[in-house]
Design a protein around this motif. Structure first.
Motif, PDB file in Angstrom:
ATOM      1  N   VAL A  78       0.827  -1.209   0.000  1.00  0.00           N
ATOM      2  CA  VAL A  78       0.000   0.000   0.000  1.00  0.00           C
ATOM      3  C   VAL A  78       0.861   1.260   0.000  1.00  0.00           C
ATOM      4  O   VAL A  78       0.623   2.179  -0.781  1.00  0.00           O
ATOM      5  N   GLY A  79       1.849   1.333   0.885  1.00  0.00           N
ATOM      6  CA  GLY A  79       2.645   2.551   0.913  1.00  0.00           C
ATOM      7  C   GLY A  79       3.759   2.511   1.944  1.00  0.00           C
ATOM      8  O   GLY A  79       3.830   1.611   2.779  1.00  0.00           O
ATOM      9  N   VAL A  80       4.629   3.511   1.863  1.00  0.00           N
ATOM     10  CA  VAL A  80       5.725   3.685   2.812  1.00  0.00           C
ATOM     11  C   VAL A  80       5.440   4.934   3.632  1.00  0.00           C
ATOM     12  O   VAL A  80       5.089   5.986   3.088  1.00  0.00           O
ATOM     13  N   TYR A  81       5.582   4.822   4.955  1.00  0.00           N
ATOM     14  CA  TYR A  81       5.314   5.934   5.863  1.00  0.00           C
ATOM     15  C   TYR A  81       6.522   6.159   6.756  1.00  0.00           C
ATOM     16  O   TYR A  81       7.123   5.205   7.260  1.00  0.00           O
ATOM     17  N   GLU A  82       6.852   7.423   6.947  1.00  0.00           N
ATOM     18  CA  GLU A  82       7.927   7.765   7.872  1.00  0.00           C
ATOM     19  C   GLU A  82       7.320   8.061   9.234  1.00  0.00           C
ATOM     20  O   GLU A  82       6.302   8.752   9.343  1.00  0.00           O
ATOM     21  N   ILE A  83       7.943   7.531  10.287  1.00  0.00           N
ATOM     22  CA  ILE A  83       7.467   7.729  11.659  1.00  0.00           C
ATOM     23  C   ILE A  83       8.091   9.010  12.201  1.00  0.00           C
ATOM     24  O   ILE A  83       9.300   9.078  12.416  1.00  0.00           O
ATOM     25  N   MET A  84       7.271  10.030  12.412  1.00  0.00           N
ATOM     26  CA  MET A  84       7.766  11.334  12.824  1.00  0.00           C
ATOM     27  C   MET A  84       7.695  11.555  14.338  1.00  0.00           C
ATOM     28  O   MET A  84       8.053  12.609  14.832  1.00  0.00           O
ATOM     29  N   GLY A  85       7.214  10.552  15.065  1.00  0.00           N
ATOM     30  CA  GLY A  85       7.100  10.678  16.515  1.00  0.00           C
ATOM     31  C   GLY A  85       5.829  10.024  16.997  1.00  0.00           C
ATOM     32  O   GLY A  85       4.987   9.587  16.197  1.00  0.00           O
ATOM     33  N   GLY A  86       5.683   9.931  18.315  1.00  0.00           N
ATOM     34  CA  GLY A  86       4.498   9.297  18.871  1.00  0.00           C
ATOM     35  C   GLY A  86       4.255   9.743  20.301  1.00  0.00           C
ATOM     36  O   GLY A  86       5.127  10.338  20.940  1.00  0.00           O
ATOM     37  N   ARG A  87       3.041   9.452  20.790  1.00  0.00           N
ATOM     38  CA  ARG A  87       2.685   9.833  22.158  1.00  0.00           C
ATOM     39  C   ARG A  87       1.598   8.897  22.666  1.00  0.00           C
ATOM     40  O   ARG A  87       0.856   8.299  21.882  1.00  0.00           O
ATOM     41  N   LEU A  88       1.527   8.781  23.986  1.00  0.00           N
ATOM     42  CA  LEU A  88       0.433   8.038  24.590  1.00  0.00           C
ATOM     43  C   LEU A  88      -0.878   8.787  24.365  1.00  0.00           C
ATOM     44  O   LEU A  88      -0.904  10.023  24.398  1.00  0.00           O
ATOM     45  N   ILE A  89      -1.946   8.053  24.131  1.00  0.00           N
ATOM     46  CA  ILE A  89      -3.237   8.670  23.871  1.00  0.00           C
ATOM     47  C   ILE A  89      -4.298   7.947  24.695  1.00  0.00           C
ATOM     48  O   ILE A  89      -4.288   6.708  24.794  1.00  0.00           O
ATOM     49  N   ASP A  90      -5.210   8.707  25.311  1.00  0.00           N
ATOM     50  CA  ASP A  90      -6.260   8.085  26.113  1.00  0.00           C
ATOM     51  C   ASP A  90      -7.522   7.898  25.271  1.00  0.00           C
ATOM     52  O   ASP A  90      -7.593   8.314  24.106  1.00  0.00           O
ATOM     53  N   ALA A  91      -8.525   7.269  25.866  1.00  0.00           N
ATOM     54  CA  ALA A  91      -9.748   6.940  25.136  1.00  0.00           C
ATOM     55  C   ALA A  91     -10.457   8.195  24.624  1.00  0.00           C
ATOM     56  O   ALA A  91     -10.977   8.208  23.501  1.00  0.00           O
ATOM     57  N   ALA A  92     -10.484   9.248  25.434  1.00  0.00           N
ATOM     58  CA  ALA A  92     -11.164  10.473  25.025  1.00  0.00           C
ATOM     59  C   ALA A  92     -10.490  11.094  23.805  1.00  0.00           C
ATOM     60  O   ALA A  92     -11.160  11.542  22.866  1.00  0.00           O
ATOM     61  N   GLN A  93      -9.169  11.109  23.799  1.00  0.00           N
ATOM     62  CA  GLN A  93      -8.426  11.662  22.661  1.00  0.00           C
ATOM     63  C   GLN A  93      -8.621  10.801  21.422  1.00  0.00           C
ATOM     64  O   GLN A  93      -8.763  11.318  20.309  1.00  0.00           O
ATOM     65  N   PHE A  94      -8.629   9.490  21.624  1.00  0.00           N
ATOM     66  CA  PHE A  94      -8.841   8.561  20.512  1.00  0.00           C
ATOM     67  C   PHE A  94     -10.207   8.790  19.875  1.00  0.00           C
ATOM     68  O   PHE A  94     -10.335   8.956  18.664  1.00  0.00           O
ATOM     69  N   ASN A  95     -11.239   8.816  20.693  1.00  0.00           N
ATOM     70  CA  ASN A  95     -12.601   8.930  20.188  1.00  0.00           C
ATOM     71  C   ASN A  95     -12.923  10.309  19.643  1.00  0.00           C
ATOM     72  O   ASN A  95     -13.890  10.468  18.890  1.00  0.00           O
ATOM     73  N   ALA A  96     -12.139  11.316  19.997  1.00  0.00           N
ATOM     74  CA  ALA A  96     -12.400  12.673  19.532  1.00  0.00           C
ATOM     75  C   ALA A  96     -11.968  12.885  18.085  1.00  0.00           C
ATOM     76  O   ALA A  96     -12.415  13.829  17.433  1.00  0.00           O
ATOM     77  N   LEU A  97     -11.115  12.010  17.567  1.00  0.00           N
ATOM     78  CA  LEU A  97     -10.636  12.178  16.201  1.00  0.00           C
ATOM     79  C   LEU A  97     -11.738  11.831  15.201  1.00  0.00           C
ATOM     80  O   LEU A  97     -12.299  10.732  15.246  1.00  0.00           O
ATOM     81  N   PRO A  98     -12.087  12.740  14.283  1.00  0.00           N
ATOM     82  CA  PRO A  98     -13.150  12.466  13.300  1.00  0.00           C
ATOM     83  C   PRO A  98     -12.884  11.200  12.482  1.00  0.00           C
ATOM     84  O   PRO A  98     -13.811  10.467  12.149  1.00  0.00           O
ATOM     85  N   GLU A  99     -11.605  10.950  12.173  1.00  0.00           N
ATOM     86  CA  GLU A  99     -11.284   9.751  11.393  1.00  0.00           C
ATOM     87  C   GLU A  99     -11.633   8.486  12.161  1.00  0.00           C
ATOM     88  O   GLU A  99     -12.112   7.508  11.576  1.00  0.00           O
ATOM     89  N   HIS A 100     -11.422   8.477  13.470  1.00  0.00           N
ATOM     90  CA  HIS A 100     -11.763   7.305  14.266  1.00  0.00           C
ATOM     91  C   HIS A 100     -13.272   7.131  14.374  1.00  0.00           C
ATOM     92  O   HIS A 100     -13.780   6.010  14.408  1.00  0.00           O
ATOM     93  N   GLN A 101     -13.994   8.235  14.429  1.00  0.00           N
ATOM     94  CA  GLN A 101     -15.449   8.157  14.473  1.00  0.00           C
ATOM     95  C   GLN A 101     -15.986   7.547  13.182  1.00  0.00           C
ATOM     96  O   GLN A 101     -16.918   6.739  13.202  1.00  0.00           O
ATOM     97  N   GLU A 102     -15.389   7.918  12.060  1.00  0.00           N
ATOM     98  CA  GLU A 102     -15.829   7.352  10.784  1.00  0.00           C
ATOM     99  C   GLU A 102     -15.456   5.881  10.682  1.00  0.00           C
ATOM    100  O   GLU A 102     -16.239   5.056  10.204  1.00  0.00           O
ATOM    101  N   LEU A 103     -14.269   5.532  11.147  1.00  0.00           N
ATOM    102  CA  LEU A 103     -13.851   4.134  11.129  1.00  0.00           C
ATOM    103  C   LEU A 103     -14.723   3.284  12.043  1.00  0.00           C
ATOM    104  O   LEU A 103     -14.974   2.117  11.760  1.00  0.00           O
ATOM    105  N   ALA A 104     -15.177   3.865  13.148  1.00  0.00           N
ATOM    106  CA  ALA A 104     -16.008   3.124  14.091  1.00  0.00           C
ATOM    107  C   ALA A 104     -17.298   2.642  13.442  1.00  0.00           C
ATOM    108  O   ALA A 104     -17.845   1.598  13.812  1.00  0.00           O
ATOM    109  N   ARG A 105     -17.787   3.369  12.466  1.00  0.00           N
ATOM    110  CA  ARG A 105     -18.993   2.944  11.758  1.00  0.00           C
ATOM    111  C   ARG A 105     -18.762   1.636  11.001  1.00  0.00           C
ATOM    112  O   ARG A 105     -19.697   0.905  10.688  1.00  0.00           O
ATOM    113  N   ASN A 106     -17.501   1.351  10.696  1.00  0.00           N
ATOM    114  CA  ASN A 106     -17.161   0.126   9.982  1.00  0.00           C
ATOM    115  C   ASN A 106     -16.617  -0.959  10.901  1.00  0.00           C
ATOM    116  O   ASN A 106     -16.016  -1.921  10.447  1.00  0.00           O
TER     117      ASN A 106
END
Length: 287
Positions: A78-106
């Motif tokens: 599919v593709g190559v992605y560069e990892i630019m950094g990361g952080r711990l994320i809680d449930a509220a932050q996860f669910n607040a992302l519009p992309e995750h809300q759309e994915l949740a429908r699937n």
């Protein structure tokens, strides 16, 4: 035999700092192909949050090569992605992302332990982009693990096909069955013929075991009608308001001529209601 690592080295992508991820079809079903092909922001959101074991590996890596399972021992690039950094994320932050809300429908839900979930900033890079959906390589060890260190494994290149595997063709109308969530993700190549299809469609509520017959002969025909359901979940029908959108399945009962009069389509709709007994209380049609 030419291998994936050979290609990485020629592109100056160090295998020792590269992970290969093989995303499974099972979680999102057919939609994973549509997302990978046309919705890169959703595909990136799908793979950017990870549990503790892979998160540790991603913190040490620089790149990921992302692919989709093509067979038990195969993967399609599919593709190559560069990892630019990361952080711990809680449930509220996860669910607040519009992309995750759309994915949740699937069917994509929160990871099991939000206290150890990492969110990574993944930036798509143009390496091998002409091979997207076309490069098929072997997956060592079967499906025991869905990710691998590139440098510790061998990924023999099996094929470079002419037509993209992830670009899915529209099935014949008699075989088309879609979930409510998939209506909002329809590939562009599917939307054009669906906007031209005029006829009778069927909605089945799998939980309530009831059906609804409708007709499409207006603006954008079947596509326009189904996108209305994708937005509202019920299309304005009172009895469908009592259904959970996730339980609904959409199919086509009969295609008609594209220039048939609306009145004739409505008459056909009435015959299907009688034949399938979808009028209340046996079904979800009120009249």
């Amino acid at each position: 035999m030419f291998e994936l690592n050979d290609a990485l080295e020629r592109l100056h992508l160090p295998p020792a700092r590269t992970l290969v991820l093989r995303n499974a079809v099972s979680e999102l079903g057919e939609a994973i192909y549509w997302i990978a092909d046309e919705r890169p922001e959703l595909f990136c959101a799908y793979q950017h949050t990870q549990g503790p074991q892979l998160a540790v590996a991603m913190q040490r890596a620089q790149y990921i090569v992302s692919c989709i399972g093509h067979a038990p021992d195969r993967a399609v690039f599919v593709g190559v992605y560069e990892i630019m950094g990361g952080r711990l994320i809680d449930a509220a932050q996860f669910n607040a992302l519009p992309e995750h809300q759309e994915l949740a429908r699937n069917g994509y839900g929160m990871l099991a332990d939000p206290d150890t979930t990492w969110a990574f900033d993944l930036q798509a890079r143009p390496f091998m982009e002409a091979w997207k959906g076309k490069l098929v390589f072997g997956w060592p060890g079967g499906t025991r693990s869905w990710w691998r260190h590139a440098s510790r494994n061998r990924f023999p290149i099996e094929a470079l096909v002419e037509e993209s595997i992830i670009k899915r063709r529209l099935p014949p109308w008699q075989e088309l069955v879609l979930t409510w969530a998939q209506l909002a993700l329809l590939p562009t190549s599917w939307q054009i013929p669906l906007s031209q299809w005029r006829g009778i469609y069927f909605i089945h509520d799998e939980r309530r075991r009831l059906g609804y017959v409708g007709s499409a002969a207006g603006a954008e025909n079947l596509l326009g009608r189904w996108l209305d359901y994708a937005t509202s979940g019920h299309g304005g029908n009172k009895l469908l308001r009592q259904s959970r959108p996730a339980d609904l399945r959409f199919s086509v009962l009969e295609r008609t001529s594209p220039d048939i009069a609306v009145r004739e389509v409505v008459l056909l709709e009435q015959t299907w209601k009688r034949r399938l007994h979808t009028r209340t209380p046996c079904g979800l049609n009120e009249n």
